[in-house]
Scaffold this active site. Structure first.
Site, PDB file in Angstrom:
ATOM      1  N   PHE A   1      13.621  34.749 -13.611  1.00 45.95           N
ATOM      2  CA  PHE A   1      13.671  33.617 -12.687  1.00 45.95           C
ATOM      3  C   PHE A   1      15.102  33.466 -12.185  1.00 45.95           C
ATOM      4  O   PHE A   1      15.968  32.926 -12.883  1.00 45.95           O
ATOM      5  CB  PHE A   1      13.187  32.354 -13.386  1.00 45.95           C
ATOM      6  CG  PHE A   1      11.981  32.601 -14.248  1.00 45.95           C
ATOM      7  CD1 PHE A   1      10.839  33.180 -13.725  1.00 45.95           C
ATOM      8  CD2 PHE A   1      12.007  32.310 -15.605  1.00 45.95           C
ATOM      9  CE1 PHE A   1       9.733  33.446 -14.516  1.00 45.95           C
ATOM     10  CE2 PHE A   1      10.916  32.567 -16.410  1.00 45.95           C
ATOM     11  CZ  PHE A   1       9.774  33.137 -15.868  1.00 45.95           C
TER      12      PHE A   1
ATOM     13  N   ASP B   1      14.462  36.364 -19.932  1.00 51.87           N
ATOM     14  CA  ASP B   1      15.013  35.225 -19.198  1.00 51.87           C
ATOM     15  C   ASP B   1      15.152  34.010 -20.107  1.00 51.87           C
ATOM     16  O   ASP B   1      16.178  33.305 -20.090  1.00 51.87           O
ATOM     17  CB  ASP B   1      14.101  34.888 -18.010  1.00 51.87           C
ATOM     18  CG  ASP B   1      14.672  33.775 -17.138  1.00 51.87           C
ATOM     19  OD1 ASP B   1      14.611  32.591 -17.565  1.00 51.87           O
ATOM     20  OD2 ASP B   1      15.172  34.055 -16.040  1.00 51.87           O
TER      21      ASP B   1
ATOM     22  N   ASP C   1      18.011  32.149 -11.014  1.00 51.74           N
ATOM     23  CA  ASP C   1      18.679  30.870 -10.770  1.00 51.74           C
ATOM     24  C   ASP C   1      20.185  31.101 -10.695  1.00 51.74           C
ATOM     25  O   ASP C   1      20.631  32.182 -10.326  1.00 51.74           O
ATOM     26  CB  ASP C   1      18.318  29.872 -11.874  1.00 51.74           C
ATOM     27  CG  ASP C   1      18.817  30.308 -13.251  1.00 51.74           C
ATOM     28  OD1 ASP C   1      19.350  31.434 -13.376  1.00 51.74           O
ATOM     29  OD2 ASP C   1      18.683  29.528 -14.206  1.00 51.74           O
TER      30      ASP C   1
END
Length: 341
Positions: free
Chosen positions: A239, A314, A241
């Site tokens: 993910f 992650d 970010d």
């Protein structure tokens, strides 16, 4: 009707970016060391798909209400730093203080305890902006950035789910028929604020950070069974970010140009879709995929039969940053104000 993404478009488009990247490189020679660290944690069962369930803020029940809770939280789960606010947004729930994503979970749980049924889409669709602001109000009057955007995201989530799926995200899952990729298509098609795409060198790049985290949260919450069973869950990427790339940089898996490092150290915000921002996110996705492949080689070599995918890697990297914030203080990370992460 929008163009639907193909099964591997996220990883494929990110690999294309990496091959053309000017300011971000993957240092493949440093991947085995990080992979070994993660392999040992999985082997010792210190990193499992139960990490989501262990959190006291997350639902313990495994039913449709839990799924709608995840859907609502992930509809609001973005951008917890505010360049204009010097004090941290903090939410107290059950005598514990929480920040960032965990603060959001605490705020939603606090609202539910007060009788606001946040897992009911009719309730969510009828909330006013002022009511949502009050739900998300932090201790000492601190607020989150992008409050109007959060309100619009929640409205779209609730209204579209009511119109198209009888107000229940379970119906999206059932339509996907245990395919994470099909659920990704459903989310992208029906809930525009999850459609995280950029253009890099005139080509579309699919990132889908929040759409994928929604799927991963359901998989983790149900431990890969029942509503959380997806036969292709390993196709979900990390993910992308702003914190996980920071950890990858710290471990030497990513390398930034001097120009980019200077920009980040000065605290200059990157725009969503800026070349450097796309390069950081794409390289993170490809790098974590490389870490997973290396962990799986170690498992095969040592005859270990456990789960490892980009979701779990992650989870480890994101948690590492929270647990070692002081150590990573001098490692730069990019910041951007947008709804996509």
């Amino acid at each position: 009707m929008i163009e639907q993404i193909s099964e591997v478009q996220v990883l494929d488009t990110c690999q294309t970016v990496v091959s053309q990247s000017k300011d971000v490189k993957i240092i493949s020679s440093n991947i085995p060391k990080l992979a070994l660290k993660i392999y040992k944690l999985i082997e010792e069962e210190k990193l499992t798909l139960d990490e989501f369930k262990k959190c006291p803020l997350h639902p313990k029940n495994e039913d449709e209400e839990a799924i709608n809770w995840i859907f609502v939280v992930d509809s609001l789960n973005f951008c917890f730093f505010d360049p204009n606010n010097k004090s941290h947004w903090t939410v107290t729930w059950k005598n514990e203080k929480y920040t960032g994503y965990f603060g959001l979970c605490a705020a939603i749980n606090r609202a539910i305890e007060k009788g606001i049924k946040m897992t009911d889409m009719k309730t969510c669709s009828k909330l006013t902006r002022d009511q949502l602001d009050e739900i998300l109000l932090g201790d000492d009057g601190t607020t989150l950035p992008l409050l109007q955007e959060r309100y619009l995201c929640l409205q779209q989530s609730a209204n579209n789910l009511l119109i198209k799926y009888k107000g229940n995200f379970v119906n999206c899952i059932l339509e996907a028929n245990h395919s994470a990729q099909d659920l990704l298509k459903i989310i992208s098609k029906n809930f525009h604020h999850f459609r995280d795409e950029s253009i890099y060198n005139n080509e579309k790049v699919a990132i889908y950070k929040r759409a994928q985290i929604l799927i991963a949260d359901i998989w983790s919450s149900f431990r890969g069974t029942g509503f959380g069973e997806f036969h292709d869950i390993d196709t979900i990427t990390m993910f992308a970010d702003y914190r996980v790339p920071q950890v990858l940089l710290y471990f030497g898996v990513l390398e930034y140009s001097d120009k980019l490092k200077d920009t980040l150290k000065q605290g200059i915000l990157l725009k969503h879709g800026a070349p450097e921002e796309v390069e950081i996110r794409a390289a993170s996705i490809v790098a974590v995929d490389g870490v997973v492949k290396e962990v799986k080689k170690l498992m095969a070599k040592n005859n270990i039969h456990k789960t490892c995918n980009s979701i779990m890697v992650d989870t480890y990297l994101w948690g590492y940053r929270r647990e070692n914030a002081d150590i990573l203080e001098d490692t730069p990370y990019h910041k951007t104000l947008n709804i996509y992460y």
